[in-house]
Scaffold this motif. Structure first.
Motif, mmCIF file in Angstrom:
data_model
loop_
_atom_site.group_PDB
_atom_site.id
_atom_site.type_symbol
_atom_site.label_atom_id
_atom_site.label_comp_id
_atom_site.label_asym_id
_atom_site.label_seq_id
_atom_site.Cartn_x
_atom_site.Cartn_y
_atom_site.Cartn_z
ATOM 1 N N THR A 15 1.935 5.862 4.461
ATOM 2 C CA THR A 15 0.869 5.911 3.456
ATOM 3 C C THR A 15 -0.513 6.110 4.061
ATOM 4 O OG1 THR A 15 2.195 4.283 2.301
ATOM 5 C CG2 THR A 15 -0.006 4.686 1.432
ATOM 6 N N GLY A 16 -0.768 5.371 5.119
ATOM 7 C CA GLY A 16 -2.052 5.546 5.793
ATOM 8 C C GLY A 16 -3.227 4.894 5.093
ATOM 9 N N SER A 17 -2.982 3.774 4.405
ATOM 10 C CA SER A 17 -4.126 3.136 3.729
ATOM 11 C C SER A 17 -5.092 2.518 4.736
ATOM 12 C CB SER A 17 -3.667 2.104 2.694
ATOM 13 O OG SER A 17 -3.101 0.984 3.314
ATOM 14 N N ASN A 18 -4.579 2.024 5.860
ATOM 15 C CA ASN A 18 -5.494 1.527 6.899
ATOM 16 C C ASN A 18 -6.290 2.678 7.504
ATOM 17 O OD1 ASN A 18 -5.361 -1.468 7.537
ATOM 18 N ND2 ASN A 18 -3.196 -0.965 7.293
ATOM 19 N N GLY A 92 0.028 1.585 11.010
ATOM 20 C CA GLY A 92 1.302 1.786 10.324
ATOM 21 C C GLY A 92 2.132 2.837 11.040
ATOM 22 N N ILE A 112 -2.516 -2.898 14.166
ATOM 23 C CA ILE A 112 -2.656 -3.942 13.150
ATOM 24 C C ILE A 112 -1.261 -4.350 12.734
ATOM 25 C CG2 ILE A 112 -2.872 -2.346 11.169
ATOM 26 C CD1 ILE A 112 -5.044 -4.511 10.162
ATOM 27 N N PRO A 114 1.033 -7.087 10.158
ATOM 28 C CA PRO A 114 0.869 -7.928 8.975
ATOM 29 C C PRO A 114 1.470 -9.330 9.127
ATOM 30 C CG PRO A 114 2.632 -6.352 8.613
ATOM 31 C CD PRO A 114 2.106 -6.093 10.001
ATOM 32 N N LEU A 175 -2.959 -6.664 2.621
ATOM 33 C CA LEU A 175 -3.459 -5.308 2.876
ATOM 34 C C LEU A 175 -4.957 -5.190 2.577
ATOM 35 C CD1 LEU A 175 -2.090 -2.784 4.013
ATOM 36 C CD2 LEU A 175 -1.641 -2.037 1.681
ATOM 37 N N GLU A 178 -6.508 -6.348 5.587
ATOM 38 C CA GLU A 178 -6.289 -5.397 6.694
ATOM 39 C C GLU A 178 -7.360 -4.316 6.668
ATOM 40 O OE1 GLU A 178 -2.343 -3.850 7.403
ATOM 41 O OE2 GLU A 178 -1.429 -5.563 6.430
HETATM 42 C C1 GRF Z 1 0.363 -2.271 7.247
HETATM 43 O O1 GRF Z 1 0.786 -3.440 6.602
HETATM 44 C C2 GRF Z 1 0.212 -2.513 8.723
HETATM 45 O O2 GRF Z 1 -0.190 -3.820 9.032
HETATM 46 C C3 GRF Z 1 1.603 -2.297 9.231
HETATM 47 O O3 GRF Z 1 2.114 -1.239 8.465
HETATM 48 C C4 GRF Z 1 1.421 -1.175 7.208
HETATM 49 C C5 GRF Z 1 0.841 0.203 7.132
HETATM 50 O O4 GRF Z 1 0.262 0.459 5.904
HETATM 51 N N1 GRF Z 1 1.597 -2.055 10.650
HETATM 52 P P1 GRF Z 1 -0.633 1.782 5.716
HETATM 53 O O5 GRF Z 1 0.221 2.967 6.150
HETATM 54 O O6 GRF Z 1 -1.851 1.627 6.559
HETATM 55 O O7 GRF Z 1 -0.920 1.813 4.252
#
Ligand code: GRF
Length: 225
Positions: A15-18, A92, A112, A114, A175, A178
């Motif tokens: 997804t890449g939300s971070n 992620g 990162i 969780p 999240l 995060e």
């Molecule tokens: C996050 O919960 C991160 O901590 C873990 O994978 C997930 C990635 O989410 N390592 P996103 O792709 O950044 O939405």
């Protein structure tokens, strides 16, 4: 006199939300570095579209095209190095990296995770926290070392577990934090204030406690005047 921006490369798998939080932080100036490329090991990662829409170079290194971890990591490292990054950010990225890769980027590879490390390295962190009856879950930003999810912590954000929480509700609340602590940690790096040594992480030359900086911050962390 202009100082060169810290060059950031982000690795994703989904997804890449971070990653998106980091892109927004870089565009608002909350992160002073420049995101020079986003890599994915999966060609269908949704985050690739987000990065492209933001005008960032994207690269796919598909792990399925390689016979083993070593050859995948060697190609990934070579392609990353072509962007001359100062910091490589795992956001992620769902591949375990080889020792050779991790050593090459020692002190400039962040992840990162969780959970409140050292609790629950690996997968299914929220489920494990709920099953254990923990009253707190959370997330940790840490430097990556050879031990999976075992590198020294930079920032940690606890989240209270609520009655009736499921893996999903907990993951959603974690999240949100995060997306705050990752840009925060990356900016500390961009300001040259974070260093890893054999004892742990130094912030402004002071050794951080084992869990890193506790977020939300109790008191403002000194910034360069
Ligand atoms: C996050 O919960 C991160 O901590 C873990 O994978 C997930 C990635 O989410 N390592 P996103 O792709 O950044 O939405």
């Amino acid at each position: 006199m202009s100082t060169a921006k810290t060059r950031l490369v982000i690795l994703i798998s989904g997804t890449g939300s971070n990653m998106e939080a980091l892109i927004q932080a870089a565009s608002s100036g909350a992160v002073s570095g420049e995101i020079v490329a986003v890599f994915s090991n999966r060609p269908d990662a949704r985050g690739l579209d987000t990065a492209r829409a933001a005008g960032i170079a994207t690269e796919v290194v598909n792990h399925r095209d390689f016979a083993d971890r070593e050859s995948f990591d060697a190609e990934l490292a070579a392609r990353i190095n072509s962007y001359a990054p100062d910091l490589v950010i795992l956001a992620g990225f769902m591949r375990i990296l080889t020792t050779a890769f991790v050593r090459q980027f020692h002190g400039r590879l962040m992840n990162i995770h969780p959970s409140l490390l050292p609790k629950y390295p690996g997968l299914h962190t929220h489920q494990r926290a709920l099953e254990a009856g923990d009253c707190e879950a959370g997330a940790t930003v840490h430097f990556v070392t050879e031990e999976l999810d075992g590198g020294p912590a930079i920032v940690q954000a606890p989240v209270a577990v609520r009655e009736g929480d499921t893996e999903q509700t907990l993951a959603e609340r974690v999240l949100v934090l995060e997306h705050q602590i990752y840009p925060y940690a990356v900016e500390l790096f961009c300001q040259g204030r974070l260093v890893i040594n054999t004892q742990g992480v130094l912030l402004d030359d002071q050794l951080l406690p084992p869990g890193g900086i506790s977020y939300p911050l109790q008191k403002p962390v000194r910034s360069e005047q």
